[in-house]
Design a protein around this motif. Structure first.
Motif, PDB file in Angstrom:
ATOM      1  N   ASP A 127      41.529  39.952  35.481  1.00 16.60           N
ATOM      2  CA  ASP A 127      42.449  41.176  35.394  1.00 16.60           C
ATOM      3  C   ASP A 127      43.954  40.630  35.159  1.00 16.60           C
ATOM      4  OD1 ASP A 127      40.585  42.930  35.762  1.00 16.60           O
ATOM      5  OD2 ASP A 127      40.645  43.102  37.852  1.00 16.60           O
ATOM      6  N   PHE A 179      46.590  41.121  32.216  1.00 16.27           N
ATOM      7  CA  PHE A 179      47.850  41.746  32.255  1.00 16.27           C
ATOM      8  C   PHE A 179      48.862  40.889  31.566  1.00 16.27           C
ATOM      9  CE2 PHE A 179      51.505  40.889  35.188  1.00 16.27           C
ATOM     10  CZ  PHE A 179      52.251  42.124  34.965  1.00 16.27           C
ATOM     11  N   TYR A 203      38.949  39.058  39.171  1.00 12.45           N
ATOM     12  CA  TYR A 203      40.447  39.441  39.508  1.00 12.45           C
ATOM     13  C   TYR A 203      41.114  38.641  38.614  1.00 12.45           C
ATOM     14  CZ  TYR A 203      39.567  43.103  43.345  1.00 12.45           C
ATOM     15  OH  TYR A 203      39.199  44.076  43.961  1.00 12.45           O
ATOM     16  N   PRO A 255      48.922  44.264  38.117  1.00  9.86           N
ATOM     17  CA  PRO A 255      47.335  44.165  38.992  1.00  9.86           C
ATOM     18  C   PRO A 255      47.894  43.787  40.489  1.00  9.86           C
ATOM     19  CG  PRO A 255      47.785  42.261  37.762  1.00  9.86           C
ATOM     20  CD  PRO A 255      48.992  43.251  37.404  1.00  9.86           C
TER      21      PRO A 255
END
Length: 325
Positions: A261, A265, A258, A152
């Motif tokens: 995210d 990940f 974020y 990411p």
């Protein structure tokens, strides 16, 4: 200045800028005893965005019988930038050009870290299988890594918000580099060509991976029975440290998104898929071994350099004796 005598036999340490016949200009650092007939030389390949200073501890700890050379890729450290596109195949060709100019003869053992794994295997393609004595991969990327793990990048850049990545992950807190080696690492990172060079390698990373994939080195078991060691770290620790560093930032909607995210990940891709992804490199040879570093994040070469130096010695000895793992 161009080297007029072979780097295989002169006394070390030797640190010098070498000019290749085809236009490459690379700064080499040689250590270890003069090579004896049939002995391989170890060539260190660094990761994306960093100079060969990341390999300083491993080279320092390497068995003194082993001739080794670490070099700054064009645009990093003391090597001037190159006019060539920063693809892995171009980088490997530049290295081979300079090694030939320095009269560093095969066989070679490539010891690669991170993105250097792709470059190292392009060097294998450029030099030829017969020129290689073995390889050591230290938490490296290969042709399928990016598409498998899907890093990411946008989320990481947003969360760092201008912070130095190495500071954010505590890179210098537990590394085995000496104060002088750390300073060299930091000085190299400040070179004005370092960031543009890293950007160039990053922009071309997908093309580099695709080109390497087309060579089908895994399918061909390209190294035959030559010794290969794959060492894996734990990159997830780096990203967890980064999230801890940025946890005190204002938690607006973008930051929360974020952060999630990156967490996804780590848990859904990195932790589950990275080990198998790393182990795929064992297919390069029928004589290969996998090691899991126990105390390291991604930067195994700076946190457990003894482990890496021992693995290189193992490959070096086996390449001479012919003994299998």
């Amino acid at each position: 200045m161009a080297a007029m005598t072979s780097w295989d036999t002169v006394e070390t340490p030797r640190d010098e800028l070498v000019n290749g016949a085809n236009g490459a200009h690379l700064f080499l650092r040689a250590r270890g005893a003069p090579r004896q007939p049939g002995e391989p030389v170890v060539i260190f390949e660094a990761g994306l965005g960093v100079s060969s200073a990341t390999w300083a501890a491993v080279q320092r700890l390497l068995d003194p019988r082993i001739r080794s050379i670490r070099y700054d890729r064009a645009g990093y450290g003391r090597s001037p930038p190159s006019k060539n596109e920063r693809t892995a195949s171009n980088i490997a060709a530049e290295l081979l050009d300079v090694l030939r100019a320095a009269k560093v003869q095969p066989p070679y053992i490539i010891a690669a870290s991170s993105f250097g794994g792709i470059i190292g295997r392009e060097f294998l393609a450029a030099a030829g299988q017969e020129a290689m004595a073995g390889m050591v991969f230290v938490d490296t990327a290969h042709e399928k890594t990016a598409e498998t793990l899907r890093f990411p990048h946008q989320a990481i850049a947003f969360l760092l918000n201008g912070r130095d990545y190495f500071e954010a992950i505590g890179f210098f807190d537990d590394c085995a580099l000496t104060p002088e080696e750390i300073q060299q690492f930091k000085d190299d990172a400040k070179e004005p060509t370092a960031i543009p060079t890293a950007d160039g390698e990053g922009i071309n990373a997908r093309e580099s991976a695709a080109t390497l994939g087309e060579r089908k080195q895994f399918d061909a078991q390209i190294l035959g029975m030559k010794p290969v060691i794959v060492i894996r770290g734990d990159s997830g620790q780096d990203f967890r440290r980064m999230l801890k560093t940025v946890a005190g930032d204002e938690q607006d909607a973008d930051t929360i998104e974020y952060t999630n995210d990156v967490k996804e990940f780590i848990s859904e891709r990195l932790d589950k898929l990275d080990r198998a992804c790393q182990m795929e490199q064992l297919k390069l040879s029928g004589n290969s071994r996998f090691l899991q570093a126990q105390k390291s994040t991604h930067a195994v070469i700076t946190t457990e350099p003894e482990l890496v130096a021992e693995a290189i010695l193992d490959v070096w000895q086996r390449s001479i004796s012919g003994k299998l793992f």
